[in-house]
Design an enzyme around this catalytic site. Structure first.
Site, PDB file in Angstrom:
ATOM      1  N   ASP A 244      -3.893  29.670  35.308  1.00 51.94           N
ATOM      2  CA  ASP A 244      -2.108  29.345  36.255  1.00 51.94           C
ATOM      3  C   ASP A 244      -1.109  30.045  34.701  1.00 51.94           C
ATOM      4  O   ASP A 244      -1.414  30.663  34.309  1.00 51.94           O
ATOM      5  CB  ASP A 244      -1.607  28.046  34.724  1.00 51.94           C
ATOM      6  CG  ASP A 244      -1.998  26.699  35.963  1.00 51.94           C
ATOM      7  OD1 ASP A 244      -1.736  25.259  35.793  1.00 51.94           O
ATOM      8  OD2 ASP A 244      -2.312  26.974  37.606  1.00 51.94           O
TER       9      ASP A 244
ATOM     10  N   GLU B  32      23.818   5.115  34.895  1.00 49.02           N
ATOM     11  CA  GLU B  32      24.203   6.168  33.248  1.00 49.02           C
ATOM     12  C   GLU B  32      23.331   6.321  32.321  1.00 49.02           C
ATOM     13  O   GLU B  32      23.368   7.018  31.445  1.00 49.02           O
ATOM     14  CB  GLU B  32      25.560   5.450  33.146  1.00 49.02           C
ATOM     15  CG  GLU B  32      26.991   5.331  34.171  1.00 49.02           C
ATOM     16  CD  GLU B  32      26.576   6.640  34.555  1.00 49.02           C
ATOM     17  OE1 GLU B  32      26.987   6.667  35.445  1.00 49.02           O
ATOM     18  OE2 GLU B  32      27.191   7.641  33.732  1.00 49.02           O
TER      19      GLU B  32
ATOM     20  N   PRO C 216      18.120  13.437  30.728  1.00 51.82           N
ATOM     21  CA  PRO C 216      18.825  14.809  30.382  1.00 51.82           C
ATOM     22  C   PRO C 216      18.665  14.979  29.058  1.00 51.82           C
ATOM     23  O   PRO C 216      18.728  15.892  28.189  1.00 51.82           O
ATOM     24  CB  PRO C 216      20.183  14.608  30.995  1.00 51.82           C
ATOM     25  CG  PRO C 216      20.188  13.331  32.164  1.00 51.82           C
ATOM     26  CD  PRO C 216      19.270  12.635  31.558  1.00 51.82           C
TER      27      PRO C 216
ATOM     28  N   ARG D 126      -3.223  17.482  36.803  1.00 54.25           N
ATOM     29  CA  ARG D 126      -3.604  19.487  37.545  1.00 54.25           C
ATOM     30  C   ARG D 126      -4.678  19.924  36.453  1.00 54.25           C
ATOM     31  O   ARG D 126      -5.504  20.610  36.426  1.00 54.25           O
ATOM     32  CB  ARG D 126      -3.407  19.275  38.517  1.00 54.25           C
ATOM     33  CG  ARG D 126      -1.696  20.429  37.105  1.00 54.25           C
ATOM     34  CD  ARG D 126      -1.026  21.335  38.691  1.00 54.25           C
ATOM     35  NE  ARG D 126      -1.544  22.662  38.595  1.00 54.25           N
ATOM     36  CZ  ARG D 126      -2.149  23.657  38.263  1.00 54.25           C
ATOM     37  NH1 ARG D 126      -1.848  23.541  37.294  1.00 54.25           N
ATOM     38  NH2 ARG D 126      -2.541  24.968  38.850  1.00 54.25           N
TER      39      ARG D 126
HETATM   40  C1  4FV Z   1      16.598  13.484  34.037  1.00 56.24           C
HETATM   41  C2  4FV Z   1      16.325  15.145  33.814  1.00 56.24           C
HETATM   42  C3  4FV Z   1      18.126  12.735  34.651  1.00 56.24           C
HETATM   43  C4  4FV Z   1      20.563  10.766  34.181  1.00 56.24           C
HETATM   44  C5  4FV Z   1      21.105   8.845  34.596  1.00 56.24           C
HETATM   45  C6  4FV Z   1      18.677   9.357  35.002  1.00 56.24           C
HETATM   46  C7  4FV Z   1      18.977  10.251  35.574  1.00 56.24           C
HETATM   47  C8  4FV Z   1      20.389   8.307  35.295  1.00 56.24           C
HETATM   48  N1  4FV Z   1      15.921  13.002  33.606  1.00 56.24           N
HETATM   49  N2  4FV Z   1      15.266  15.038  33.363  1.00 56.24           N
HETATM   50  N3  4FV Z   1      17.034  15.546  33.971  1.00 56.24           N
HETATM   51  N4  4FV Z   1      17.855  11.285  34.789  1.00 56.24           N
HETATM   52  O1  4FV Z   1      18.984  13.589  35.302  1.00 56.24           O
HETATM   53  O2  4FV Z   1      15.055  13.787  33.198  1.00 56.24           O
HETATM   54  O3  4FV Z   1      20.006   7.648  34.691  1.00 56.24           O
END
Ligand code: 4FV
Length: 262
Positions: free
Chosen positions: A168, A115, A88, A153
């Site tokens: 697209d 985490e 994230p 794609r």
């Molecule tokens: C996430 C997202 C995501 C966070 C902790 C996996 C999680 C756990 N990855 N975009 N939004 N990952 O939430 O890519 O490790």
């Protein structure tokens, strides 16, 4: 294009590799795609891949050794591949990122769990941190699938002849036009007659106007960032003059705004 996914749940990808456009792209050797189990690079009897966070706190953190071990094994298989951590904290993925990633020979996608991963992994062996959106998932596997799908794609030949990524949504900065198929009449709703006319010039004009109005109504931000061409400016200007006419007509209907209007 070659994809290697690093995950503690490789079986999550079995179905993903085995259906639709992704399956066809693998069968046509347009892409190679494998999932490596990070646990195979963990040491010790229990081959743990996570541990408690230094400094205390809830949850677990993915250990650096198994992850870096798996990454190095993947880079041996795909020399020159770019490494992507799904998190994230990353740059939010969009169509232009997909176009950017399509240019690489290989991508190694690291799926975090718990985490997250030990920060020393991010600092040492990760080229890109990518997020699929501002929300928290239980793992990076679904975002990895999103990226593999969006990039695959765009590879010439991946989409059948009947389809192309060129038209697209987002390819020209606009949302795609409205789509219709048979039946011509559905529960009293008819297909716009221009689409049945066979007049391709008129159909293309209608589709551009449909894309512009949908983008204006649903994603005005895209219009504000877009470089408009003359045809698009003409269409928007016509809307402005139509709206002006309506507003002017109001004033001829007696002064003052309607009751209750601010
Ligand atoms: C996430 C997202 C995501 C966070 C902790 C996996 C999680 C756990 N990855 N975009 N939004 N990952 O939430 O890519 O490790």
């Amino acid at each position: 294009m070659n994809f290697i996914v690093l995950t503690i749940f490789p079986q999550m990808f079995d179905a993903f590799w085995d259906h639709g456009i992704i399956k066809r792209a693998i069968d046509q050797h347009l892409i190679t795609a494998t999932a490596l189990n990070i646990r195979d690079f963990a040491s010790g009897k229990h081959r743990v891949t996570d541990d408690r966070p230094y400094g205390g706190g809830c949850g677990m953190v993915m250990k650096p050794e198994p992850l870096v071990g798996a990454l190095r094994a993947a880079q041996k298989k795909l020399p020159g591949a770019k490494t992507v951590l799904l998190t994230p904290q990353g740059r939010v993925f969009n169509q232009s990122t997909a176009r950017e990633f399509r240019e690489y020979d290989g991508l190694v996608l690291v799926c975090g769990r718990y985490e997250g991963v030990d920060e020393r992994v991010c600092q040492s062996v990760i080229d890109f941190e990518i997020s699929t959106g501002d929300y928290i998932l239980t793992g990076g596997e679904l975002p990895a699938m999103v990226i593999i799908d969006a990039v695959t794609r765009l590879i010439p030949g991946a989409l059948g002849a009947e389809d192309s990524a060129e038209k697209d949504s987002f390819s020209d900065g606009l949302l795609e036009h409205a789509q219709y198929t048979r039946p011509q009449e559905f529960e009293g709703q008819a297909v716009p007659s221009v689409l049945l006319s066979g007049n391709h010039q008129e159909i293309e004009k209608w589709r551009l106007e449909s894309s512009l109005i949908r983008t204006f109504l649903k994603r005005r931000d895209l219009l504000e960032d877009k470089r408009l061409n003359n045809q698009e400016i003409d269409i928007l200007s016509k809307w402005c003059s139509d709206i002006d006419k309506i507003i002017r007509a109001q004033s001829s209907r007696g002064t003052g705004s309607l009751p209750g209007a601010q």
